[in-house]
Design a protein around this motif. Structure first.
Motif, PDB file in Angstrom:
ATOM      1  N   GLN A  36       0.712  -1.097   0.027  1.00  0.00           N
ATOM      2  CA  GLN A  36      -0.098  -0.054   0.225  1.00  0.00           C
ATOM      3  C   GLN A  36       1.010   1.433  -0.045  1.00  0.00           C
ATOM      4  OE1 GLN A  36      -2.902  -0.066   2.987  1.00  0.00           O
ATOM      5  NE2 GLN A  36      -3.566  -2.185   2.694  1.00  0.00           N
ATOM      6  N   LEU A  37       1.973   1.172   0.526  1.00  0.00           N
ATOM      7  CA  LEU A  37       2.772   2.451   0.857  1.00  0.00           C
ATOM      8  C   LEU A  37       3.497   2.680  -0.723  1.00  0.00           C
ATOM      9  CD1 LEU A  37       4.339   1.656   4.418  1.00  0.00           C
ATOM     10  CD2 LEU A  37       2.974   3.689   3.577  1.00  0.00           C
ATOM     11  N   ARG A  38       3.785   1.546  -1.308  1.00  0.00           N
ATOM     12  CA  ARG A  38       4.515   1.672  -2.419  1.00  0.00           C
ATOM     13  C   ARG A  38       3.422   2.327  -3.620  1.00  0.00           C
ATOM     14  NH1 ARG A  38       6.750  -3.253  -5.077  1.00  0.00           N
ATOM     15  NH2 ARG A  38       8.341  -1.677  -6.128  1.00  0.00           N
ATOM     16  N   ALA A  39       2.269   1.791  -3.359  1.00  0.00           N
ATOM     17  CA  ALA A  39       1.119   2.239  -4.206  1.00  0.00           C
ATOM     18  C   ALA A  39       0.896   3.857  -4.246  1.00  0.00           C
ATOM     19  CB  ALA A  39      -0.157   1.658  -3.927  1.00  0.00           C
ATOM     20  N   ALA A  40       1.295   4.085  -2.830  1.00  0.00           N
ATOM     21  CA  ALA A  40       0.975   6.070  -2.693  1.00  0.00           C
ATOM     22  C   ALA A  40       2.545   6.421  -3.039  1.00  0.00           C
ATOM     23  CB  ALA A  40       0.876   5.904  -1.051  1.00  0.00           C
ATOM     24  N   GLY A  41       3.308   5.836  -3.679  1.00  0.00           N
ATOM     25  CA  GLY A  41       4.629   6.653  -3.994  1.00  0.00           C
ATOM     26  C   GLY A  41       5.856   6.037  -3.605  1.00  0.00           C
ATOM     27  N   ALA A  97      23.418   8.102  11.512  1.00  0.00           N
ATOM     28  CA  ALA A  97      23.822   8.821  10.153  1.00  0.00           C
ATOM     29  C   ALA A  97      23.071   9.648   9.538  1.00  0.00           C
ATOM     30  CB  ALA A  97      23.762   7.311   9.276  1.00  0.00           C
ATOM     31  N   GLY A  98      21.720  10.273  10.331  1.00  0.00           N
ATOM     32  CA  GLY A  98      20.815  10.993   9.986  1.00  0.00           C
ATOM     33  C   GLY A  98      19.400  10.409   9.293  1.00  0.00           C
ATOM     34  N   TRP A  99      19.298   9.048   9.321  1.00  0.00           N
ATOM     35  CA  TRP A  99      18.261   8.591   8.823  1.00  0.00           C
ATOM     36  C   TRP A  99      17.136   8.831   9.767  1.00  0.00           C
ATOM     37  CZ3 TRP A  99      19.282   2.959   6.711  1.00  0.00           C
ATOM     38  CH2 TRP A  99      20.483   3.179   5.587  1.00  0.00           C
ATOM     39  N   GLN A 100      15.849   8.725   9.519  1.00  0.00           N
ATOM     40  CA  GLN A 100      14.619   8.468  10.007  1.00  0.00           C
ATOM     41  C   GLN A 100      14.661   7.076  10.752  1.00  0.00           C
ATOM     42  OE1 GLN A 100      11.055  10.812   9.145  1.00  0.00           O
ATOM     43  NE2 GLN A 100      12.356  11.611   7.470  1.00  0.00           N
ATOM     44  N   ALA A 101      15.010   6.603  11.942  1.00  0.00           N
ATOM     45  CA  ALA A 101      15.037   5.338  11.958  1.00  0.00           C
ATOM     46  C   ALA A 101      14.100   5.046  13.125  1.00  0.00           C
ATOM     47  CB  ALA A 101      16.616   4.696  12.383  1.00  0.00           C
ATOM     48  N   HIS A 102      13.392   3.911  13.093  1.00  0.00           N
ATOM     49  CA  HIS A 102      12.453   3.448  14.022  1.00  0.00           C
ATOM     50  C   HIS A 102      12.742   2.020  14.521  1.00  0.00           C
ATOM     51  CE1 HIS A 102       9.951   7.204  12.921  1.00  0.00           C
ATOM     52  NE2 HIS A 102      10.428   6.720  11.665  1.00  0.00           N
ATOM     53  N   LEU A 103      12.523   1.720  15.507  1.00  0.00           N
ATOM     54  CA  LEU A 103      12.499   0.470  16.097  1.00  0.00           C
ATOM     55  C   LEU A 103      11.086  -0.178  15.921  1.00  0.00           C
ATOM     56  CD1 LEU A 103      14.314  -1.719  17.957  1.00  0.00           C
ATOM     57  CD2 LEU A 103      13.068  -0.872  19.981  1.00  0.00           C
ATOM     58  N   TYR A 104      11.124  -1.506  15.134  1.00  0.00           N
ATOM     59  CA  TYR A 104      10.107  -2.125  14.816  1.00  0.00           C
ATOM     60  C   TYR A 104       9.628  -3.015  15.989  1.00  0.00           C
ATOM     61  CZ  TYR A 104       6.707  -5.154  12.429  1.00  0.00           C
ATOM     62  OH  TYR A 104       5.508  -5.861  12.269  1.00  0.00           O
ATOM     63  N   VAL A 163       3.206   5.232  12.609  1.00  0.00           N
ATOM     64  CA  VAL A 163       4.059   6.093  12.185  1.00  0.00           C
ATOM     65  C   VAL A 163       4.059   6.349  10.701  1.00  0.00           C
ATOM     66  CG1 VAL A 163       6.537   6.198  12.182  1.00  0.00           C
ATOM     67  CG2 VAL A 163       5.612   5.430  14.236  1.00  0.00           C
ATOM     68  N   MET A 164       3.885   5.279   9.885  1.00  0.00           N
ATOM     69  CA  MET A 164       3.871   5.741   8.320  1.00  0.00           C
ATOM     70  C   MET A 164       2.610   6.279   7.947  1.00  0.00           C
ATOM     71  SD  MET A 164       6.699   4.413   7.516  1.00  0.00           S
ATOM     72  CE  MET A 164       6.419   4.948   5.946  1.00  0.00           C
ATOM     73  N   ALA A 165       1.644   6.257   8.499  1.00  0.00           N
ATOM     74  CA  ALA A 165       0.290   7.131   8.520  1.00  0.00           C
ATOM     75  C   ALA A 165       0.949   8.521   8.670  1.00  0.00           C
ATOM     76  CB  ALA A 165      -0.687   6.867   9.329  1.00  0.00           C
ATOM     77  N   GLY A 166       1.653   8.856   9.733  1.00  0.00           N
ATOM     78  CA  GLY A 166       2.119  10.204   9.881  1.00  0.00           C
ATOM     79  C   GLY A 166       3.036  10.614   8.982  1.00  0.00           C
ATOM     80  N   GLN A 167       3.752   9.774   8.399  1.00  0.00           N
ATOM     81  CA  GLN A 167       4.778  10.116   7.414  1.00  0.00           C
ATOM     82  C   GLN A 167       4.180  10.626   6.175  1.00  0.00           C
ATOM     83  OE1 GLN A 167       8.093  10.216   7.857  1.00  0.00           O
ATOM     84  NE2 GLN A 167       8.582   8.846   9.120  1.00  0.00           N
ATOM     85  N   ASN A 168       2.747  10.162   5.997  1.00  0.00           N
ATOM     86  CA  ASN A 168       2.262  10.470   4.556  1.00  0.00           C
ATOM     87  C   ASN A 168       1.375  11.705   4.593  1.00  0.00           C
ATOM     88  OD1 ASN A 168       2.974   8.466   2.746  1.00  0.00           O
ATOM     89  ND2 ASN A 168       1.696   6.929   4.042  1.00  0.00           N
TER      90      ASN A 168
END
Length: 197
Positions: A94-99, A175-182, A191-196
């Motif tokens: 679904q995330l890939r479908a969103a771009g 390293a500057g990444w937006q990193a999250h503990l799964y 979290v990903m809903a907030g990213q969109n």
């Protein structure tokens, strides 16, 4: 955030793939010293692209007291861990479908990397892989994150990374990444809903 300008990187073991027991964990339980030495030497070399894991297997198999061929042993290993986290894979689709562009970011040797992509089916939800055997470094080595950033050709802050290992997450953040503990699919989705947005 515009997903078309950001990249999603996903760990495999414990995130995209969740078997009931890891093959290596069973070997450690049954043959602790042999297995520990194998993973610290032969497997480490293979997982950083310096050797082919298959060439190390005959001696290890014999030391374990097994009678399998290298191919039989490798098949047992790979298939025992063929347990994709199907609900999470649906979320990634679904995330890939969103771009979003998505990639594997995983410590793996070449045989399992191919198996994950083509037999487990992870190639259906990612645009490519940054396995340690391809990159030449293992997480949490800072050089892993630097090299992946270079290959992606994006700013570090454009990379959204998920891993179930806290050390890997900490190194990615450094390293500057937006990193999250799964910790589970629910948290990932929130979290990903907030990213969109």
């Amino acid at each position: 955030m515009n997903p078309e300008t950001h990249v999603l990187l996903l760990d495999v073991d414990g995130v995209l793939v969740t078997p009931p027991e890891w093959f290596g964990a069973r070997l450690l339980r049954e043959h602790p010293e042999l297995t520990r030495q194998f993973f610290q030497t032969a497997f480490y070399a293979a997982s950083t692209g310096k050797s082919d894991l298959r060439t190390h297997l005959p001696g290890f198999i014999a030391a374990l007291g097994r009678t399998q061929t290298a191919d039989e042993f490798l098949h047992e290993w790979l298939e025992s861990e063929n347990h994709p986290n199907t609900p999470l894979l649906d979320d990634v689709r679904q995330l890939r479908a969103a771009g979003w562009r998505s990639y594997l970011a995983t410590n793996q040797e070449a045989h399992r990397t191919r198996h994950l992509l083509h037999e487990v089916g992870l190639n259906e939800v990612v645009d490519g892989e940054f396995a340690s055997c391809t990159v030449g470094y293992r997480k949490p080595d800072p050089q892993y994150f630097a090299e992946v950033t270079r290959r992606l050709g994006v700013a570090p802050e454009q990379i959204v990374f998920w891993d179930d290992n806290a050390d890997n997450v900490a190194s990615a953040r450094a390293a500057g990444w937006q990193a999250h503990l799964y910790i589970g699919r629910g948290h990932f989705g929130r979290v990903m809903a907030g990213q969109n947005t």
